[in-house]
Write an enzyme that holds these catalytic residues in place. Structure first.
Site, PDB file in Angstrom:
ATOM      1  N   ASN A  96       2.220  -3.134   1.832  1.00  0.00           N
ATOM      2  CA  ASN A  96       2.312  -3.213   0.502  1.00  0.00           C
ATOM      3  C   ASN A  96       3.184  -4.443  -0.065  1.00  0.00           C
ATOM      4  O   ASN A  96       2.858  -5.076  -0.861  1.00  0.00           O
ATOM      5  CB  ASN A  96       2.511  -2.063  -0.126  1.00  0.00           C
ATOM      6  CG  ASN A  96       1.319  -0.743   0.154  1.00  0.00           C
ATOM      7  OD1 ASN A  96       0.269  -1.397   0.614  1.00  0.00           O
ATOM      8  ND2 ASN A  96       1.842   0.213   0.084  1.00  0.00           N
ATOM      9  N   GLU A 155       1.834  -7.889   0.636  1.00  0.00           N
ATOM     10  CA  GLU A 155       0.948  -8.218  -0.527  1.00  0.00           C
ATOM     11  C   GLU A 155       1.590  -8.572  -1.766  1.00  0.00           C
ATOM     12  O   GLU A 155       1.023  -9.388  -2.441  1.00  0.00           O
ATOM     13  CB  GLU A 155      -0.021  -7.220  -0.622  1.00  0.00           C
ATOM     14  CG  GLU A 155      -1.241  -7.057   0.478  1.00  0.00           C
ATOM     15  CD  GLU A 155      -2.151  -5.913   0.139  1.00  0.00           C
ATOM     16  OE1 GLU A 155      -3.328  -5.729   0.883  1.00  0.00           O
ATOM     17  OE2 GLU A 155      -1.941  -4.690  -0.680  1.00  0.00           O
ATOM     18  N   ASP A 174      -3.289  -8.633  -3.193  1.00  0.00           N
ATOM     19  CA  ASP A 174      -4.440  -8.271  -2.660  1.00  0.00           C
ATOM     20  C   ASP A 174      -5.517  -9.226  -2.778  1.00  0.00           C
ATOM     21  O   ASP A 174      -6.356  -9.585  -2.089  1.00  0.00           O
ATOM     22  CB  ASP A 174      -4.672  -6.825  -2.621  1.00  0.00           C
ATOM     23  CG  ASP A 174      -5.877  -6.315  -1.844  1.00  0.00           C
ATOM     24  OD1 ASP A 174      -5.762  -6.361  -0.763  1.00  0.00           O
ATOM     25  OD2 ASP A 174      -6.886  -5.706  -2.713  1.00  0.00           O
ATOM     26  N   GLU A 191       1.210  -6.020  -6.078  1.00  0.00           N
ATOM     27  CA  GLU A 191       0.614  -5.559  -4.694  1.00  0.00           C
ATOM     28  C   GLU A 191      -0.895  -5.709  -5.164  1.00  0.00           C
ATOM     29  O   GLU A 191      -1.681  -6.518  -4.367  1.00  0.00           O
ATOM     30  CB  GLU A 191       0.760  -3.950  -4.313  1.00  0.00           C
ATOM     31  CG  GLU A 191       0.029  -3.765  -3.185  1.00  0.00           C
ATOM     32  CD  GLU A 191       0.122  -2.201  -2.865  1.00  0.00           C
ATOM     33  OE1 GLU A 191      -0.821  -1.372  -2.136  1.00  0.00           O
ATOM     34  OE2 GLU A 191       1.126  -1.684  -3.559  1.00  0.00           O
TER      35      GLU A 191
END
Length: 365
Positions: free
Chosen positions: A131, A134, A66, A62
């Site tokens: 989440n 990502e 991101d 994650e």
């Protein structure tokens, strides 16, 4: 060696055939290394650990996804809007990668149904799908590289699921929402300009901060006052939703302010009506005795006795003037030869006679 790699893929495909098909529907391609995607769909709530006892979940992917997502979407926005300023590009990118957008994408794409969790977190954790989205981008980056991430976002997301132009020009008035909330709760709200500067291109940049009941809130920077206030309002709303201690401090300050405003600042006026406009008849008959004190505070006397006293003083002064004129012999200057240690006492008859003689003498002259 190539044959061994193909064999491993076939073996993994037969074992995770259903997962392969599901990921193909989402990503538009088959994974090379399915282990990355398995980890991307593993929520931390299942408490899975590897052979060394370390927890295995999608938090690391994650974090990576991101960062990759920011770079990919920033690249797409930059190419899609030529000539637009930095503030517009940053605002558009933030709308595309914000948590609410990713949560909706994960729900529409079916990612939420693939996430492995304990079965209870999905209803309480509203960010689980975003989440996982990502984390999948991070898995794509490790499995196929940056270009594969770019194609995934362009062909699967922006081409089919998001209208980038509508997102860019959609106006979300966070300032209006914050003002409405403050008015409903009777909270004092101010927008304070912290500074104004210029960027490297000479464009003005404004910085504003939200202050509620004297408590500092979110701080925003933008190429216009409106843009900076919008960002400051958005950050303040997020703090009000996520930080109970912040909203508590705002209402505590409000309580202190209203308490001070409700406290009386002066005494209550009297209802007694004075009737001093009526003149008493007895007051007119009895004139009040007014006392006087000279500057040396040696004597106090009344108005009633003042006339008699003043008359006696006038007689005494006249007698002294007659004595002085007689002693001086009519000269302008004093004659010091007649002054002795024991002055001669004069009777009242002598003083009157001397005064008459002087008066008649002047008339004859």
């Amino acid at each position: 060696m190539l044959n061994n790699f193909i064999d491993r893929i076939k073996l993994s495909f037969r074992k995770d055939k259903e997962l392969y098909f599901s990921l193909y529907e989402i990503l538009g391609f088959y994974p090379h290394d399915i282990s990355y995607y398995k980890m991307a769909l593993m929520h931390k709530s299942i408490m899975h650990r590897n052979a060394k006892g370390k927890p295995v979940n999608n938090e690391r992917l994650e974090f990576l996804g991101d960062a990759v997502l920011d770079a990919v979407v920033g690249d797409i926005v930059y190419q899609h809007f030529p000539g637009k300023r930095e503030g517009f590009l940053t605002n558009t990118r933030s709308k595309l990668v914000q948590r609410d957008t990713l949560n909706k994408l994960a729900q529409e794409m079916g990612i939420n149904q693939l996430v492995l969790s304990n079965g209870h977190s999905s209803s309480h954790n509203s960010y689980m799908g975003g989440n996982a989205f990502e984390a999948l981008v991070g898995a794509i980056y490790l499995d196929r590289g940056y270009d594969a991430c770019m194609q995934f976002m362009q062909k699967r997301i922006l081409a089919k699921m998001i209208n980038i132009d509508k997102v860019a020009y959609k106006e979300v008035n966070f300032k209006s929402k914050l003002i409405e909330w403050s008015q409903k709760n009777r909270v004092k709200l101010d927008f304070v300009m912290l500074g104004q500067e210029k960027d490297k291109n000479g464009s003005p940049v404004f910085t504003y901060q939200v202050v509620m009941e004297g408590v500092k809130g979110g701080e925003g920077k933008g190429y216009s006052k409106k843009e900076s206030q919008q960002l400051a309002s958005k950050l303040t709303l997020e703090r009000l939703r996520k930080e109970p201690q912040y909203i508590e401090s705002v209402f505590t300050a409000k309580a202190n302010r209203t308490k001070m405003e409700e406290e009386p600042v002066e005494g209550v006026p009297s209802t007694e009506v004075k009737e001093d406009f009526i003149i008493s008849q007895e007051a007119e008959k009895q004139e009040p005795e007014v006392k006087h004190v000279n500057v040396f505070k040696e004597e106090v006397y009344s108005e009633k006795s003042s006339a008699v006293t003043e008359k006696a003083e006038e007689i005494a002064i006249s007698e002294e003037q007659v004595a002085v004129q007689q002693t001086a012999g009519g000269n302008d200057e004093f004659d010091l030869s007649d002054i002795t240690a024991e002055p001669k006492e004069m009777t009242r008859e002598d003083i009157i006679a001397a005064a008459e003689a002087a008066a008649f003498g002047e008339e004859h002259e």
